[in-house]
Design an enzyme around this catalytic site. Structure first.
Site, PDB file in Angstrom:
ATOM      1  N   GLY A 101      41.774  33.196  38.186  1.00  0.00           N
ATOM      2  CA  GLY A 101      40.626  32.674  37.430  1.00  0.00           C
ATOM      3  C   GLY A 101      39.991  33.703  36.526  1.00  0.00           C
ATOM      4  O   GLY A 101      40.340  34.885  36.538  1.00  0.00           O
ATOM      5  N   ASP A 274      49.629  33.977  34.571  1.00  0.00           N
ATOM      6  CA  ASP A 274      48.226  33.770  34.182  1.00  0.00           C
ATOM      7  C   ASP A 274      47.933  34.395  32.825  1.00  0.00           C
ATOM      8  O   ASP A 274      46.845  34.200  32.282  1.00  0.00           O
ATOM      9  CB  ASP A 274      47.274  34.345  35.248  1.00  0.00           C
ATOM     10  CG  ASP A 274      47.584  35.801  35.581  1.00  0.00           C
ATOM     11  OD1 ASP A 274      48.747  36.094  35.916  1.00  0.00           O
ATOM     12  OD2 ASP A 274      46.678  36.642  35.493  1.00  0.00           O
ATOM     13  N   ASP A 284      45.579  37.945  26.365  1.00  0.00           N
ATOM     14  CA  ASP A 284      45.260  38.978  27.344  1.00  0.00           C
ATOM     15  C   ASP A 284      45.923  40.316  27.029  1.00  0.00           C
ATOM     16  O   ASP A 284      46.930  40.704  27.631  1.00  0.00           O
ATOM     17  CB  ASP A 284      45.648  38.535  28.768  1.00  0.00           C
ATOM     18  CG  ASP A 284      44.482  37.835  29.446  1.00  0.00           C
ATOM     19  OD1 ASP A 284      43.519  37.477  28.741  1.00  0.00           O
ATOM     20  OD2 ASP A 284      44.524  37.654  30.662  1.00  0.00           O
TER      21      ASP A 284
HETATM   22  P1  AMP Z   1      44.777  40.770  34.168  1.00  0.00           P
HETATM   23  O1  AMP Z   1      45.801  41.591  34.874  1.00  0.00           O
HETATM   24  O2  AMP Z   1      43.838  41.574  33.294  1.00  0.00           O
HETATM   25  O3  AMP Z   1      45.342  39.615  33.439  1.00  0.00           O
HETATM   26  O4  AMP Z   1      43.788  40.199  35.295  1.00  0.00           O
HETATM   27  C1  AMP Z   1      44.238  39.483  36.398  1.00  0.00           C
HETATM   28  C2  AMP Z   1      43.063  38.862  37.098  1.00  0.00           C
HETATM   29  O5  AMP Z   1      42.125  39.850  37.501  1.00  0.00           O
HETATM   30  C3  AMP Z   1      42.284  37.851  36.272  1.00  0.00           C
HETATM   31  O6  AMP Z   1      41.894  36.822  37.127  1.00  0.00           O
HETATM   32  C4  AMP Z   1      41.106  38.652  35.789  1.00  0.00           C
HETATM   33  O7  AMP Z   1      39.998  37.845  35.491  1.00  0.00           O
HETATM   34  C5  AMP Z   1      40.829  39.556  36.973  1.00  0.00           C
HETATM   35  N1  AMP Z   1      40.163  40.799  36.595  1.00  0.00           N
HETATM   36  C6  AMP Z   1      40.696  41.866  35.954  1.00  0.00           C
HETATM   37  N2  AMP Z   1      39.761  42.824  35.774  1.00  0.00           N
HETATM   38  C7  AMP Z   1      38.606  42.356  36.307  1.00  0.00           C
HETATM   39  C8  AMP Z   1      37.284  42.879  36.431  1.00  0.00           C
HETATM   40  N3  AMP Z   1      36.954  44.077  35.985  1.00  0.00           N
HETATM   41  N4  AMP Z   1      36.362  42.095  37.045  1.00  0.00           N
HETATM   42  C9  AMP Z   1      36.698  40.888  37.518  1.00  0.00           C
HETATM   43  N5  AMP Z   1      37.907  40.345  37.436  1.00  0.00           N
HETATM   44  C10 AMP Z   1      38.868  41.061  36.835  1.00  0.00           C
HETATM   45 MG    MG Z   2      44.818  38.044  32.552  1.00  0.00          MG
END
Ligand code: AMP
Ligand code: MG
Length: 525
Positions: A101, A274, A284
């Site tokens: 999410g 995702d 992303d």
């Molecule tokens: P990503 O690898 O950046 O695509 O992130 C994977 C998941 O981790 C997604 O659900 C992001 O919303 C969550 N996420 C990454 N960094 C953060 C953060 N600093 N705070 C909250 N959620 C995060």
């Molecule tokens: Mg992501």
């Protein structure tokens, strides 16, 4: 500041989480949770995209007012905004990861621009949401700047992508352990406003399939088709067949996207499901990177250094794998294996066709002669030589347009080499290749000017090389924004030679070969 017109279909037409508040939870039976951005101490605009501002109907005066920084830093809402975080899951590095999410992204609303186009406005780094898991919901300046810069650069390169309106400093610090080695330090925080017709990902469908929430899965599929694929509604009245058409279209767009990434030398770095847009957009921007010396094995992502699952040359196959996961997810609604399998087979064929078409453009050929004895062989040989010789991909292809087909020579490529020994090892063969290529190009009899114009339109001169982005970050962290502004400006016209800006077209300098941020990036952002 001008008001925007909002038409928030996602929250209006789909079920939301009945629970209020930001506390972390599993959200069942809902596509999103309503949550507002958490205000920041001192929002300040660092950069903005005039093209995206134009699209939305903002002028420079709007952008430079404090209200703009307040809204796009997360401290204020415009009338009509209805913020939410979306619920999705995903396969991360090949394994099902459950609910993920929007953990730090918050959609403010869907605005309809003066041309009638719908744009979802989404803040990234806007504070905690029910999906934040153990993290803080924030983003650091370096990663936000990279996302802002690269999304717009990709757009100007002609690669499907989400866009970026603004980069706003929060005036707050965010603690990050950049290399997961226990050396956490405070860094400046920032928020990017991302803009796309939709931020729906493969993972939005996967989560409902994984939980057996089939009625919701069906609603989300039909919603996505009706809102984001209106052409399918017009051309296919039958609902069941329309869903199949939709899956085929997702496969087609993904195939085109992968061919573009291979054309420009982009490595996403984290192709988890995702991070796959249902619209076939690049989405992303995390530990992404750009190919300097041509190397299909390269990945910028230190988290992926072991398996290199997301390495440059592997991306089209990973996209295929991700589409398989999407097929599995939508199967309970489509309920026919065959058309899904056919679409997946078609993905591979389509990608092949698109890839060849783009490589044909890169080589400036009017036709493509398939086969090892033909242009496939010619391209394979070139790729092997570029890899063995450590040759810069962007410089090589750009200079190839200048080759005198009647007298091929290596001199043109002087600046494309990184290592004298590796250069010496391939030069004789590379010269041989140039002769073969020149003969092949001559055989088509295309006028030189036409060949050159075609090649210059697909082989960029300027790409956001990792070290260039890092220089802009170093300067921005020191409070100096000029470097970012110039780089951002250069990248608005990546195919056009810009006198005085030669340094932005230069190969990676030696100091950047093994420097953090330049050749290695972690997911910590
Ligand atoms: P990503 O690898 O950046 O695509 O992130 C994977 C998941 O981790 C997604 O659900 C992001 O919303 C969550 N996420 C990454 N960094 C953060 C953060 N600093 N705070 C909250 N959620 C995060
Ligand atoms: Mg992501």
């Amino acid at each position: 500041m001008k008001d925007l017109r909002f038409d928030n279909r996602f929250v209006r037409e789909l079920p939301g989480d009945p629970e209020q508040g930001r506390h972390v939870r599993q959200v069942h039976g809902a596509c999103y949770s309503r949550v507002e951005p958490t205000p920041v101490r001192a929002p300040r605009l660092l950069a903005w995209s005039r093209e995206v501002a134009d699209l939305l109907g903002f002028d420079a005066a709007d952008v430079h007012g404090q209200q703009f920084a307040d809204v796009f830093g997360g401290n204020a809402l415009l009338p009509g905004m209805e913020p939410y975080a979306a619920c999705y899951g995903g396969h991360q590095f090949g394994n099902w990861a459950g609910q993920l999410g929007d953990g730090r992204a918050i959609t403010l609303g869907e605005t309809i621009d003066p041309q009638g186009q719908r744009w979802e406005l989404q803040l990234k780094g806007a504070g905690p949401t029910p999906y934040s898991r153990r993290a803080d919901g924030r983003a650091v300046l370096r990663s936000s700047l990279r996302e802002f810069l690269c999304s717009e650069a990709m757009h100007h390169l002609g690669v499907p992508t989400t866009r970026a309106l603004s980069l706003v400093a929060t005036g707050e610090e965010v603690v990050r352990d950049m290399f997961y080695d226990g050396r956490a330090r405070p860094e400046p925080g920032a928020v990017v406003c991302r803009v796309a017709p939709s931020f729906i990902r493969f993972g939005n469908f996967e989560i409902f399939a994984a939980r057996g929430e089939e009625p919701l899965l069906e609603r989300l599929i039909d919603f996505t088709i009706e809102r984001d694929f209106p052409e399918l509604v017009e051309t296919e009245p039958d609902r069941a067949r329309r869903r199949v058409r939709w899956f085929e279209e997702v496969c087609r767009r993904t195939a085109v996207l992968m061919a573009h990434w291979m054309r420009v030398g982009f490595v996403h770095g984290v192709m988890n499901t995702d991070n796959m847009s249902i619209l076939g957009l690049t989405i992303d921007y995390g530990p992404y990177g750009w190919i300097d010396n041509f190397d299909p094995e390269w990945t910028p992502n230190t988290t992926d250094a072991g398996g290199r699952r997301y390495r440059f040359g592997h991306q089209p196959r990973i996209a295929h794998w991700n589409l398989w996961q999407l097929a599995n997810a939508v199967y309970p609604v489509i309920r026919e294996v065959e058309p899904l399998e056919r679409a997946l087979v078609a993905y591979a064929e389509l990608h092949e066709t698109e890839y060849r078409r783009m490589m044909q453009g890169k080589l400036g050929l009017a036709t493509w002669q398939a086969g090892e004895a033909g242009d496939d062989g010619l391209l394979d040989t070139l790729h092997r030589l570029l890899e063995r010789g450590e040759v810069d991909m962007t410089i090589f292809f750009r200079r190839l347009a200048d080759l005198d087909l009647d007298a091929p020579a290596l001199g043109l490529f002087e600046e494309a080499f990184y290592d004298p020994t590796r250069r010496a090892a391939v030069e004789p063969e590379l010269l041989g290749w140039l002769h073969d290529y020149a003969a092949r190009a001559r055989s088509e009899g295309m006028p030189a000017a036409l060949r050159r114009a075609g090649m210059d339109g697909v082989n960029p001169l300027y790409v956001p090389r990792n070290y260039l982005a890092q220089q802009a970050i170093d300067a921005a962290e020191a409070g100096e924004l000029g470097e970012l502004e110039t780089l951002f400006e250069v990248l608005r016209q990546p195919y056009v030679e810009q006198p005085g800006r030669e340094r932005f077209a230069a190969r990676r300098p030696d100091w950047a070969r093994n420097r953090a941020g330049c050749s290695m990036l972690s997911c910590s952002s």
